[in-house]
Write an enzyme that holds these catalytic residues in place. Structure first.
Site, mmCIF file in Angstrom:
data_model
loop_
_atom_site.group_PDB
_atom_site.id
_atom_site.type_symbol
_atom_site.label_atom_id
_atom_site.label_comp_id
_atom_site.label_asym_id
_atom_site.label_seq_id
_atom_site.Cartn_x
_atom_site.Cartn_y
_atom_site.Cartn_z
ATOM 1 N N CYS A 224 -1.844 4.201 -3.001
ATOM 2 C CA CYS A 224 -3.281 3.964 -3.104
ATOM 3 C C CYS A 224 -3.967 4.667 -1.941
ATOM 4 O O CYS A 224 -3.297 5.131 -1.015
ATOM 5 C CB CYS A 224 -3.597 2.472 -3.120
ATOM 6 S SG CYS A 224 -3.208 1.599 -1.588
ATOM 7 N N HIS B 275 -10.087 -4.050 2.176
ATOM 8 C CA HIS B 275 -9.267 -3.588 3.285
ATOM 9 C C HIS B 275 -9.644 -2.168 3.653
ATOM 10 O O HIS B 275 -10.226 -1.432 2.852
ATOM 11 C CB HIS B 275 -7.777 -3.653 2.939
ATOM 12 C CG HIS B 275 -7.401 -2.845 1.720
ATOM 13 N ND1 HIS B 275 -7.573 -3.319 0.449
ATOM 14 C CD2 HIS B 275 -6.863 -1.613 1.589
ATOM 15 C CE1 HIS B 275 -7.151 -2.408 -0.424
ATOM 16 N NE2 HIS B 275 -6.719 -1.366 0.251
#
Length: 683
Positions: free
Chosen positions: A202, A65
């Protein structure tokens, strides 16, 4: 708003053998769907994200991603691989591949959908349904949440309704199980459950952040522990209730970027791990924080991010942070420079250059004498100027260590003046003070002493250490270096002076008020503390060069307005005043719009002006003011000539470079485009 995933974005027979090939195959579907505009650029962004941290997860899941400027709207593509593809997960290849694409400024609605998907991936029922799905449309519906994992296919929804009703009747008729005896006497409340607060984050804040949160919450339920998670993701974050944090028995940080406002959780048993540990080892983390709580282990007070670090990017290195720390000190020093320097310059203009020998106005002041007023201005300006080095040092330390750095920073800066270490000594003192405070803050302190650390212990210890270093270790060598530099400036003549002027001009015009500009300016201002012929020439060259960029842009918009936009022509009118006032930042709008033409042009003109100012022997005692302090400049006519010459050079260059720009394509609409040109992807 389009659906996050459609059947066209599902590949139930993904044949790729590597993660790069898998990403390419799924990204090609996004391009075909008009969700991605540049396949190569998007794949480069995916690869860059993958290089930060592998995106494979336990359980056979891969979630490549990224956020990319080549994505038109948040999109998800899904592929299922029979052979499995290695995405770096500890337990082996992944058979379920989710390619998540978010725009660079992804909207909160779609990002929250992505976060919901990330949480679903921790549910074995959901992943099992994806592994058994046979149709792309149903798979897309499962991922969107339009179909439940256990829900039968549409043609089966009305078959055999009786068992469900029978089950309901049985449930109604079944007797309630007897209540279990209470473990505690009736007159005593049940013990409160163990409470944990957690933060997950993250690098992109799209998938791992929310998967770790879901994993921790599920593990907490299994262990009978209350877990509240703050997800610091791309869609922003909602801070945990302060009372919830205060009542918590332990803290878990599962993160790969800095936890925001970390100081809220200080003084509690803490487990600090990467975000993937929060996904794969949630139960172990909960057990670990309970063990620490039982042993009474608590974290040291967290240091709040220093002012210049609050907006730091995760990848900022030491050099970037050092530049920000130094800029903090310089930015706080500049107002003292402007106030003190201009007061001193006005005093010289009114009372002459011997006004520095006037007696103290506290002992002798005549209201009707101009020399008394000049002496008053000079002595106020001198006091203000005396703060330059301490303020510089104090706020460099502040930029590094926040408020605890102020005391040792100011002390170190004052000592730098005492030992004649000057401007360079202030730089070193500020860095030392910040480093010492940061080192003290890393030491584990018993809980009873934590309250007095900021107001007693840190100022005391850090001032002693910085004072020792400045007086006995580094102060004298820096003072010797400062004296040597001052003597060198005093002796500059001829070609050497011209080269220095050109170099200072280049620095002043390179980043138009940025770090390099401020370094050159601070270097010049530092020489005014103990002025001599060399330092006064340097100050003149620096101010002259700093005036050139905005003046050149103003002139260029006047003589060749068609090369500039309407907004730039309006900015050009203001740039006349900003340039004349020595505000180099007046050229920033032009540089931001066209840096490759504006910045080199500005640097060339600045170098010419700085070199000419030094060659003409122009001097300046005021650190600011532009043309408004021309009466205080030595060789004022030649000084203005140097500014005019540099402005002319910059103007000519920027007009030339802008005139050489490629013209818009004027070919007829039906003429063939060159190979590779004119290809667009529908959005």
């Amino acid at each position: 708003m389009s659906e996050l995933i459609t059947a066209e974005l599902v590949d139930l027979d993904l044949s790729a053998e590597t993660k790069d090939a898998a990403a390419r195959a799924l990204a090609a579907r996004m391009v075909a769907a008009g969700r991605v505009t540049d396949l190569a650029g998007f794949l480069a962004d995916v690869a860059a994200r993958e290089a930060q941290m592998p995106t494979g997860l336990d359980g056979g899941i891969g979630i490549p991603h990224c956020r990319s400027t080549h994505v038109t709207e948040p999109t998800l593509a899904f592929g299922r691989s029979a052979a499995g593809i290695d995405f770096g997960a500890p337990d082996g290849p992944a058979d379920l591949i989710f390619l998540i694409a978010a725009p660079a400024g992804g909207d909160a609605d779609h990002l929250s959908i992505l976060s919901t998907l990330a949480r679903q991936l921790m549910d074995e029922t959901f992943t099992g349904a994806l592994r058994s799905a046979t149709e792309a449309e149903r798979t897309a519906a499962l991922i969107r949440g339009d179909a439940a994992p256990g829900e039968p296919a549409p043609e089966q929804t009305e078959a055999e309704p009786e068992p469900a009703a029978e089950t309901a009747d049985m449930a109604t008729a079944a007797p309630e199980p007897p209540a279990e005896p209470s473990a505690a006497p009736a007159d005593q409340p049940a013990p409160a459950p163990f409470r944990i607060v957690a933060v997950t984050s993250c690098p992109t804040g799209i998938a791992h952040t929310y998967m770790a949160a879901e994993s921790l919450e599920q593990a907490g339920k299994a262990a009978g522990v209350e877990v509240a998670v703050e997800t610091q993701g791309s869609a922003g974050f909602q801070r945990l209730d302060p009372q919830l944090v205060a009542d918590a028995d332990g803290v878990i940080f599962a993160h790969d970027v800095e936890v925001r406002d970390k100081e809220r959780f200080a003084g509690k048993p803490t487990v600090d791990v990467g975000v993937k540990a929060g996904i794969g080892r949630a139960a172990d983390l909960i057990a670990e924080v309970r063990r620490k709580a039982a042993l009474g282990e608590v974290s040291a007070p967290a240091r709040a991010a220093a002012p210049m670090d609050k907006d730091a990017e995760p990848g900022d290195g030491f050099a970037t942070r050092l530049r920000k720390w130094l800029m903090t000190g310089v930015s706080y020093m500049v107002p003292f420079v402007a106030a003190g320097g201009l007061l001193i310059a006005l005093a010289f203009a009114i009372g002459g250059y011997t006004i520095n020998k006037a007696p103290s106005v506290a002992d002798h002041f005549l209201w009707t004498e101009s020399t008394s007023w000049a002496a008053l201005l000079f002595q106020i300006g001198t006091v203000a100027f005396g703060f330059l080095v301490p303020v510089l040092a104090g706020f460099i330390a502040y930029g590094m260590a926040d408020r605890p750095g102020l005391v040792p920073g100011f002390v170190g800066g004052a000592i730098a003046l005492t030992v004649n270490a000057g401007f360079l000594g202030g730089l070193i003192a500020g860095l030392l003070a910040g480093a010492v405070v940061m080192a003290i803050q890393r030491v584990r302190i018993p809980a009873p002493l934590r309250g007095i650390m900021p107001v007693v212990v840190i100022p005391l210890l850090s001032s002693v250490v910085v004072g020792f270093l400045m007086f006995l270790v580094v102060g004298k060598p820096i003072a010797a270096l400062q004296k040597g530099l001052t003597d060198w400036l005093s002796g500059l003549t001829g070609a050497n002076a011209v080269i220095l002027g050109a170099l200072l001009g280049l620095m002043m015009c390179f980043d138009l008020g940025g770090p390099l500009n401020k370094v050159a300016y601070a270097f010049a201002v530092g020489g005014l503390a103990n002025p001599n012929a060399g330092s006064l020439k340097v100050m003149a060259a620096v101010m002259a060069a700093g005036m050139v960029p905005p003046l050149a842009m103003a002139l260029a918009t006047t003589v060749r307005g068609r090369l500039f936009t309407k907004a730039e022509r309006e900015n050009g009118k203001a740039a006349w005043v900003l340039g004349a006032s020595f505000i180099t930042e007046g050229a920033i709008p032009f540089a931001a719009a066209d840096p490759l033409r504006v910045i080199p042009s500005a640097m060339a003109g600045g170098a010419v002006t700085g070199a000419l100012s030094m060659a003409f022997g122009c001097t300046l005692r005021a650190p600011h003011g532009g043309i408004f302090v021309v009466p205080l400049i030595g060789q004022p006519l030649l000084y203005l000539l140097a500014i005019a010459a540099g402005t002319g050079v910059s103007t000519a260059l920027v007009i030339l470079l802008k005139g050489l720009r490629k013209r818009p394509d004027t070919r007829p609409a039906d003429s063939p485009a060159p190979d590779g040109a004119g290809v667009t992807v529908a959005a």
